[in-house]
Design an enzyme around this catalytic site. Structure first.
Site, mmCIF file in Angstrom:
data_model
loop_
_atom_site.group_PDB
_atom_site.id
_atom_site.type_symbol
_atom_site.label_atom_id
_atom_site.label_comp_id
_atom_site.label_asym_id
_atom_site.label_seq_id
_atom_site.Cartn_x
_atom_site.Cartn_y
_atom_site.Cartn_z
ATOM 1 N N ASP A 90 68.685 34.117 25.391
ATOM 2 C CA ASP A 90 67.422 34.789 25.115
ATOM 3 C C ASP A 90 67.573 35.690 23.893
ATOM 4 O OD1 ASP A 90 65.374 37.307 26.307
ATOM 5 O OD2 ASP A 90 64.676 35.240 26.204
ATOM 6 N N GLU A 137 67.249 30.824 21.721
ATOM 7 C CA GLU A 137 65.898 31.249 21.388
ATOM 8 C C GLU A 137 66.071 31.972 20.045
ATOM 9 O OE1 GLU A 137 62.248 33.538 23.583
ATOM 10 O OE2 GLU A 137 64.156 34.596 23.468
#
Length: 406
Positions: free
Chosen positions: A45, A81
């Site tokens: 993330d 990401e």
């Protein structure tokens, strides 16, 4: 206990990742999940934060160097990401070799194209063919692009075609939370409706979006529940809703079961045909002495696209020929990979377009396999000669396979 070290990977923007002890804790944690828990890989993330050295994002930061040199972690799937909230944090296409990336340019282009926005066929073609403009320059392959229409953040697929605006009032933040940049379209009514035409269009748009996803080069990412019509009732930020808003409802309607069967068919087609999941980018030229290029782009009149025509704002309809006979790839045993040849037709315009099918070889014809205009998307009974016209209905996609003429 290394199981607790995973917390560090979620706090990369608050830790000094250049500190040897911090890096050691993170690496020990990741190895534990691979060796003991047998995970296949990791999705990081806000991964740009892991490459920050002081305030700058360094594409070859110390964390990436160590990870890719590790004999265990360099062998598993690493997905980024590729953005964070800091300055310079948007890094799509800039991660090192060995990494896959969530490709939000794919998401935005595909959503906007099927919504009917103008001037997108060039970007649409680049995303469909693997986003070489982002990944080829660094020597990476099409599978570096993790393609997606929706993710755990944002609208579900059903809500994407059912709402123009987010509806996050239940979160208690006066609907200020969640993104406003959704590229969504409600097809004529906001939220649930009894209008049969609107519901039919929504179902077709969902078929269009997922068929495009599974026939695109790169790695498709499907959010659990999208394959059977899950809705969050217009919420695009349901993180705090531990209730029916965020749960998956397994009590499927007839329409949901029909859509699930359609998605299963898409997955089956992709798995059966390596031309939809190439390891190398298209070259746009004849391969191995063949007279046909490995990829061809067509206008509705059956002629090839010219360079200038990619810039036409009004164009919303095109076809692409994928040559499975000239893939120039080999399997794990070194044997040449061969496949069928396919023709994909796309029409994001609201009106039907007669598409003149290309003539690419003597004694060949086109067999229709799928048309998203039909309920369930199923079609396998039509055969068409080259130069015949195929009526591509408004906002629909068709898939054809090349066959020897009977």
């Amino acid at each position: 206990d290394p199981r607790y070290y995973m917390d560090y990977t979620g706090c990369g923007n608050t830790l000094n990742l250049q500190h040897p002890r911090v890096l050691q804790l993170i690496m020990d944690s990741l190895r534990y999940w691979v060796l003991e828990m047998h995970v296949d890989g990791f999705r990081f993330d806000l991964a740009s934060a892991l490459a920050r050295e002081l305030h700058e994002v360094n594409r070859l930061g110390a964390f990436f160097d160590i990870l890719l040199q590790d004999p265990v972690l360099s062998q598993v799937k690493l997905i980024a990401e590729p953005w964070d909230l800091g300055e310079g944090g948007y890094q799509v296409g800039n991660f090192p070799a060995g990494w896959g990336e969530w490709n939000d340019r794919y998401r935005d282009n595909m959503r906007a194209f099927w919504k009917g926005d103008e001037g997108l066929i060039g970007d649409f073609a680049r995303r469909l063919s693997g986003s070489s403009d982002y990944y080829d320059h660094s020597g990476r392959k099409p599978y570096a692009s993790i393609n997606f229409i929706t993710a755990h953040d944002g609208f579900t697929l059903h809500d994407l075609v059912s709402y123009n605006d987010k509806h996050n009032e239940a979160n208690g933040e006066d609907n200020r939370d969640g993104t406003d940049n959704n590229h969504s379209w409600n097809c004529g009514a906001e939220g649930p409706t009894e209008d049969t035409e609107i519901n039919a269009l929504r179902a077709r748009q969902k078929r269009n979006l997922l068929a495009t996803l599974f026939f695109s080069q790169g790695v498709p990412m499907l959010v659990a529940g999208d394959e059977m019509g899950r809705t969050q009732r217009g919420s695009n930020n349901a993180y705090c809703q531990d209730n029916e808003t965020s749960w998956v409802d397994w009590d499927l309607s007839a329409a949901d079961r029909e859509f699930l069967a359609f998605v299963q068919r898409l997955i089956g087609l992709r798995r059966a045909h390596p031309v939809f999941r190439r390891r190398n980018f298209f070259q746009g030229r004849a391969i191995q002495g063949s007279e046909i290029k490995d990829i061809l782009w067509f206008k509705p009149d059956g002629s090839e696209m010219s360079d200038d025509e990619w810039a036409h704002n009004f164009a919303r309809c095109l076809g692409v020929y994928l040559s499975g006979e000239t893939m120039d790839e080999r399997d794990q045993r070194g044997r040449p990979i061969r496949d069928d040849n396919f023709l994909l037709l796309f029409n994001s315009h609201h009106e039907a377009v007669p598409f003149s099918l290309p003539v690419l070889c003597d004694g060949c014809e086109w067999q229709s396999l799928l048309d998203t205009h039909l309920a369930g998307g199923l079609k396998s009974d039509g055969r068409y000669q080259g130069s015949n016209s195929y009526l591509l209905e408004g906002r629909s996609l068709a898939l054809m396979i090349q066959r020897d003429r009977a």
